[in-house]
Write an enzyme that holds these catalytic residues in place. Structure first.
Site, PDB file in Angstrom:
ATOM      1  N   TYR A 234       0.795  -1.227   0.000  1.00 50.86           N
ATOM      2  CA  TYR A 234       0.000   0.000   0.000  1.00 50.86           C
ATOM      3  C   TYR A 234       0.830   1.281   0.000  1.00 50.86           C
ATOM      4  CZ  TYR A 234      -3.611  -3.361   1.101  1.00 50.86           C
ATOM      5  OH  TYR A 234      -4.453  -4.441   1.053  1.00 50.86           O
TER       6      TYR A 234
ATOM      7  N   HIS B  37      -8.471   2.101  -5.814  1.00 54.91           N
ATOM      8  CA  HIS B  37      -7.645   1.226  -4.972  1.00 54.91           C
ATOM      9  C   HIS B  37      -6.189   1.643  -5.095  1.00 54.91           C
ATOM     10  CE1 HIS B  37     -10.922  -1.612  -4.311  1.00 54.91           C
ATOM     11  NE2 HIS B  37     -11.210  -1.447  -5.588  1.00 54.91           N
TER      12      HIS B  37
END
Length: 146
Positions: free
Chosen positions: A24, A99
């Site tokens: 991430y 995302h």
């Protein structure tokens, strides 16, 4: 007065910067918020995160009444929540799914999204830039009346 763009974030995104940075990245949720506000260029942004499915659904319903467009990173709920899909189906504003990572390149269960069928588009895999691109897309779609 122009309606804001809602940027809604699902579970565990409050841990950005420390949770699996190899997946991430190192940007925090505050970094994401700031990037969205910069990209909006003065347009209002309502930026929220929750770990609770019902609260996320309440915010989706609120966006349907108050927003010009919705950017949503449903996180894990994107792969599991029919209730979230049902709430998103009630909206008449543009929805952009967002995302940080690329779910299509990850585990098989992450490759199914309950949000994608109702989204105008999906932006994923570009880290923080995914949000910037999603806000830009939401602004374009809302100004085009889609």
């Amino acid at each position: 007065m122009a309606r804001p763009i809602y940027v809604l974030n699902g579970p565990n995104l409050n841990l950005l910067g420390s949770r699996e940075p190899e997946v991430y990245g190192s940007d925090t949720l505050e970094d994401v918020r700031a990037a969205c506000e910069r990209r909006a260029g003065g347009s209002d942004i309502v930026f929220r995160q929750t770990n609770h499915e019902g609260e996320l659904i309440d915010w989706v319903q609120e966006a349907g009444q108050k927003a010009s467009a919705l950017v949503i990173n449903p996180a894990g709920y994107g792969h599991t929540s029919v209730a979230l899909l049902d709430a998103l189906r009630t909206l008449s504003i543009p929805i952009v799914e967002c995302h940080l990572s690329n779910p299509a390149a990850r585990e098989e269960f992450r490759q199914v999204s309950f949000v994608s069928p109702v989204a105008a588009g999906v932006i994923s895999g570009f880290g923080l830039a995914s949000y910037e691109l999603a806000v830009e897309a939401a602004m374009r779609l809302s100004s085009a009346g889609r």
